[in-house]
Design an enzyme around this catalytic site. Structure first.
Site, PDB file in Angstrom:
ATOM      1  N   ASP A 188     -17.499  11.839  16.157  1.00 31.56           N
ATOM      2  CA  ASP A 188     -16.136  11.448  16.455  1.00 31.56           C
ATOM      3  C   ASP A 188     -15.833  10.174  15.673  1.00 31.56           C
ATOM      4  OD1 ASP A 188     -13.716  10.602  17.484  1.00 31.56           O
ATOM      5  OD2 ASP A 188     -14.308  10.765  19.583  1.00 31.56           O
ATOM      6  N   VAL A 189     -14.892  10.238  14.727  1.00 26.62           N
ATOM      7  CA  VAL A 189     -14.630   9.072  13.880  1.00 26.62           C
ATOM      8  C   VAL A 189     -14.120   7.879  14.686  1.00 26.62           C
ATOM      9  CG1 VAL A 189     -14.203  10.420  11.800  1.00 26.62           C
ATOM     10  CG2 VAL A 189     -12.287   9.850  13.321  1.00 26.62           C
ATOM     11  N   TYR A 244       1.345   7.896  13.146  1.00 23.86           N
ATOM     12  CA  TYR A 244       0.794   8.595  11.986  1.00 23.86           C
ATOM     13  C   TYR A 244       1.259   7.934  10.698  1.00 23.86           C
ATOM     14  CZ  TYR A 244      -0.076  12.639   8.885  1.00 23.86           C
ATOM     15  OH  TYR A 244      -0.491  13.483   7.875  1.00 23.86           O
ATOM     16  N   ASN A 258     -10.651  12.254   5.799  1.00 27.24           N
ATOM     17  CA  ASN A 258      -9.619  13.276   5.979  1.00 27.24           C
ATOM     18  C   ASN A 258      -9.270  13.534   7.443  1.00 27.24           C
ATOM     19  OD1 ASN A 258      -8.166  15.967   5.192  1.00 27.24           O
ATOM     20  ND2 ASN A 258      -9.750  16.588   6.631  1.00 27.24           N
ATOM     21  N   LYS A 306      -1.004   6.123   7.802  1.00 27.40           N
ATOM     22  CA  LYS A 306      -1.018   6.630   6.436  1.00 27.40           C
ATOM     23  C   LYS A 306      -0.527   5.573   5.451  1.00 27.40           C
ATOM     24  CE  LYS A 306      -2.576  10.756   7.381  1.00 27.40           C
ATOM     25  NZ  LYS A 306      -3.917  11.185   6.931  1.00 27.40           N
ATOM     26  N   THR A 314       0.184  25.910   4.954  1.00 24.64           N
ATOM     27  CA  THR A 314      -0.871  25.967   5.956  1.00 24.64           C
ATOM     28  C   THR A 314      -0.293  26.525   7.261  1.00 24.64           C
ATOM     29  OG1 THR A 314      -0.391  23.746   6.767  1.00 24.64           O
ATOM     30  CG2 THR A 314      -1.982  23.939   4.957  1.00 24.64           C
TER      31      THR A 314
END
Length: 256
Positions: A67-68, A159, A94, A163, A194
């Site tokens: 888990d990052v 988010y 990523n 980013k 996607t």
């Protein structure tokens, strides 16, 4: 004569990719494997779940459950990977997801959670690998940025903050690491074909029309477009490139 096949090859290199078992991360894994790298995928899913998408790569891909957001464990994970797989010369940050809420509904906890996943987690893992890469005199670190690194998009303030933060990391780490042979870059995917894209647009023709109207190439990208951009930035073909964020967006950032 220049041997372009060798320049773009990743043969003999080990790449660590967070979130590399699904979505765009899986496309990066596939392209790195095709270029000859051994890939270590880090993800929060179980090994059995990851095996569904990674088994096709055989021994060229290994999986570690991680888990990052568990930043205290990042140094230990880096040491474990290096001990088991040898020197790591490529790191692709990523992992991440969206938390789509307008600011009135997003709590501070929501916001912090997104930053921890995207920005703080990526920083911790990068910090764990940088000394190793500097000691070896070679490394390529890639952050998965976004259109929201540059443009406003509603309901994703956490988010977008994360980013945009990648750009600061790319610039600063380049200034700190380039002299040691460690290059740091980012990729900013545009609208890519996607399942997530279709989920957002298939029943929203107005949104789809708005998106397509700003893409000069008049089409969405493919996951392989992101994967091959990562291969390029990690290869010797990009040996003099550091400190950039490469938009892979069909021209959307400059679309009228």
């Amino acid at each position: 004569m220049i041997d372009t096949q060798t320049l773009f090859s990743l043969a003999g290199r080990t790449a660590v990719i967070t979130g590399g078992a699904s979505g765009l991360g899986l496309a990066i894994t596939e392209c790195m494997v095709a270029a000859g790298a051994h890939v270590v995928v880090l993800g929060s899913r179980t090994p059995a779940q990851a095996a569904v998408s990674l088994a096709v790569f055989g021994e060229q891909v290994s999986f570690c459950q991680f888990d990052v957001c568990d930043t205290d464990r990042a140094p230990q994970m880096a040491e474990q990977i290096i001990a088991e797989h040898g020197p790591v010369s490529i790191l692709v940050n990523n992992a991440g997801n969206h938390c789509k809420k307008p600011i009135e509904e997003m709590t501070v906890a929501d916001y912090t959670r997104v930053l921890d996943l995207h920005l703080v987690g990526a920083f911790a893992l990068t910090k764990a690998f940088v000394p190793h890469m500097k000691a070896n005199g070679r490394g390529s670190i890639i952050f998965q940025a976004s259109m929201t690194s540059y443009i406003g998009q509603p309901n994703v303030c956490g988010y977008a903050t994360a980013k945009a933060g990648y750009l600061g990391l790319v610039h600063t780490l380049t200034a700190e690491c380039a002299a040691s042979g460690v290059r740091v870059n980012a990729i900013a995917p545009g609208w890519i074909d996607t399942p997530m894209f279709h989920q957002a647009t298939d029943n929203d023709p107005e949104r789809l029309g708005k998106i397509m109207s700003r893409i000069p190439m008049k089409k969405t990208g493919l996951p392989i477009d992101i994967g091959m951009a990562a291969v390029f930035l990690s290869s010797d073909a990009a040996q003099y490139i550091s400190g950039v964020c490469l938009p892979v967006d069909g021209g959307a950032l400059i679309g009228f």
